[in-house]
Scaffold this active site. Structure first.
Site, mmCIF file in Angstrom:
data_model
loop_
_atom_site.group_PDB
_atom_site.id
_atom_site.type_symbol
_atom_site.label_atom_id
_atom_site.label_comp_id
_atom_site.label_asym_id
_atom_site.label_seq_id
_atom_site.Cartn_x
_atom_site.Cartn_y
_atom_site.Cartn_z
ATOM 1 N N CYS A 22 30.057 62.078 6.850
ATOM 2 C CA CYS A 22 30.135 63.230 7.928
ATOM 3 C C CYS A 22 28.406 62.841 8.098
ATOM 4 O O CYS A 22 27.749 63.846 7.203
ATOM 5 C CB CYS A 22 30.574 63.923 8.784
ATOM 6 S SG CYS A 22 29.918 64.994 9.311
ATOM 7 N N GLY A 23 27.577 62.445 8.747
ATOM 8 C CA GLY A 23 26.463 62.837 8.751
ATOM 9 C C GLY A 23 25.529 64.462 9.042
ATOM 10 O O GLY A 23 25.690 65.079 8.586
#
Ligand SMILES: *[C@@H]1O[C@H](CO)[C@@H](O)[C@H](O)[C@H]1NC(C)=O
Ligand SMILES: *[C@@H]1O[C@H](CO)[C@@H](O)[C@H](O)[C@H]1NC(C)=O
Ligand SMILES: *[C@@H]1O[C@H](CO)[C@@H](O)[C@H](O)[C@H]1NC(C)=O
Length: 502
Positions: A58-59
């Site tokens: 997840c960025g």
């Protein structure tokens, strides 16, 4: 010579930087890593612990990681230390933890208190200093005491909502309920308590135990004397909805817009182009909203330049603005397009008296409808689905939905395979531009498939979305027409007449 010295210094400098970097990475992480094996044990030892649920891919989690670590490092020397931890919720073994805490997205940060007995969402900033400030406030008591006029001066603020409990003593059921509430809602509002109402803004005449809410809009101050926890929560929810919720591009309004949409009331939304019409509408609308406040309806004033989503959702067109639309508590809609300021209050009055007809959105009934899968719209739904005397497989879809796009060619094949069976109709319904005319269909996502047999038996289709399974399902659930040849030709005629209507 000089160059040599310089390059020598450079070498030392580079080595030093490299050394510092190494020592930085070798430094122990301040953020604790927890997993299913030690989560409960560690959490139960802490009165206050912060846990980030993340996923490695997840960025936003990656962006948060260094800030979270930095905050953990600063907060480790807070008195008492504040512990930050993380759980990889993507790991199969940690899934139960993620479920237990109802993790819907990443990262989700929870504040756990009392050894994990209570949990609250972290709603603060995502950079180190912001995290530190927010958590320092969270770790203290949920409500601070106001002792003086100076303490009370912070209660006047143009953004925040304050909730102050006035008590004759800091004990007893009312005070305890107040503390429970403050604990529960501390991340949304600022809580204070006092023995001396006179130090509060307009505090002269407060004597009983009172819950006083101070807000930067409308009446500014609202009181309640009901100290039941649920009653206080309800009071706060209602008192914090502005008479007129403004929907423009100002992010300060977003919390109010959220609570507007979460409110159980009927909702009136007036959309005008703010660059042209805000002024001529706002005060008139505000007066109408004030007049009908407390009648189970909340009012929002929106800029048509920023409300495209709402226009799409309600199936509205820009040229219908200025417009007012009401959605009542069961989802029925009422619309007045191209409204003038002077028409607002009378229209709302008519609505409340039940004199306005509901508005339904429907695409026009298509003139040509000769693809294998037939198009059904709101206005043709009765005729095609309920009254055609056919076995109908109906897909509720959205144009943007990927699973629907995948299903489309499969439905085409299903429709073609039944092309010579006039008692079977495969149809699709774009639920983003048409209201579903019947409550018999429970459409929570797309695609949703229903089958209605010619005799009226309605069943959702929940099987695999393959041609074979769908065909098998239709064969099993269809009501067969009578077998005689004359009946067959009759039903073909009936089918033709329906096709003409389509
Ligand atoms: C919890 O267990 C995991 C895996 O066994 C380990 O990596 C982690 O360091 C442990 N955490 C603590 C705080 O002991
Ligand atoms: C609103 O009005 C402005 C100024 O007249 C115009 O430029 C803009 O396109 C309008 N916006 C909409 C959504 O009609
Ligand atoms: C339907 O009937 C036509 C004409 O008799 C025939 O060509 C076609 O193959 C039939 N379709 C199916 C699916 O049986």
């Amino acid at each position: 010579m000089a160059a040599r010295v310089l390059s020598g210094i450079l070498v030392i400098y580079v080595a030093l930087v490299a050394f510092l970097n190494v020592s930085a990475t070798e430094e122990v992480e301040k953020v604790l890593t927890l997993d299913h094996s030690n989560f409960t044990e560690i959490v139960s030892k802490h009165n206050f612990i912060v846990v980030e649920f993340y996923a490695p891919w997840c960025g936003h989690c990656k962006a948060l990681a260094p800030e979270y670590e930095k905050a953990a490092s600063i907060l480790s020397s807070h008195d008492p230390p504040i512990v930050l931890a993380k759980v990889d919720a993507n790991e199969e073994v940690n899934r139960d933890l993620a479920t237990q805490f109802q993790i819907q997205g990443f990262p989700t940060i929870k504040i756990l208190r009392n050894g994990g007995k209570s949990s609250q969402d972290y709603k603060g900033p995502r950079e180190a200093d912001g995290i530190v400030d927010y958590l320092k406030k969270q770790v203290g008591p949920a409500s601070a005491e106001i002792k003086s006029v100076e303490d009370a001066s912070s209660l006047i603020d143009d953004k925040n909502i304050f909730i102050v409990g006035v008590f004759p003593k800091f004990s007893g059921e009312e005070f305890e309920n107040f503390q429970t509430l403050a604990d529960k809602l501390r991340s949304d509002y600022t809580f204070r308590h006092t023995l001396d109402a006179k130090v509060l803004p307009r505090g002269e005449n407060v004597d009983k135990p009172t819950l006083r809410l101070l807000k930067p809009f409308d009446e500014l101050i609202v009181d309640s004397q009901d100290f039941e926890v649920d009653a206080m929560e309800k009071f706060i929810k209602e008192a914090t909805i502005p008479i007129l919720t403004i929907w423009n591009s100002d992010p300060n309004n977003h919390p109010y817009i959220n609570s507007f949409f979460e409110s159980p009331n009927a909702k009136a939304l007036l959309f005008v182009n703010f660059s042209k019409d805000q002024e001529s509408f706002q005060s008139v609308y505000y007066d109408a909203a004030t007049l009908y406040k407390g009648k189970g309806i909340s009012f929002l004033f929106g800029d048509s330049n920023v409300a495209q989503n709402a226009f799409q959702y309600f199936g509205l067109k820009e040229e219908q603005a200025p417009l007012i639309i009401v959605q009542n508590t069961v989802g029925k809609k009422y619309l007045k397009a191209n409204i003038k300021p002077s028409e607002i209050a009378p229209w709302v009055k008519d609505y409340l008296e039940g004199l306005v007809k509901p508005f339904v959105k429907s695409e026009p009934i298509p003139e040509v409808n000769n693809e294998p899968v037939k198009v059904v719209v709101h206005d043709s739904f009765e005729d095609v689905v309920f009254n055609s005397g056919k076995n109908v497989l109906l897909e509720f879809y959205a144009p943007w939905c990927g699973h629907c796009k995948k299903l489309a060619p499969i439905l085409d094949e299903v429709a073609i395979s039944f092309e010579n069976e006039s008692d079977i109709l495969i149809a699709k319904f774009d639920a983003t531009v048409n209201d579903i005319p019947s409550e018999s269909f429970d459409v929570q996502g797309f695609p949703t498939l229903y089958f209605r047999s010619s005799k009226g038996n309605l069943v959702p289709y929940e099987g695999d979305r393959t041609k074979e399974d769908i065909i098998k399902f239709i064969e099993e659930n269809r009501d067969k027409p009578a077998q005689s040849t004359s009946a067959e030709s009759e039903s073909v005629e009936a089918a033709d007449s329906v096709k003409d209507e389509l």
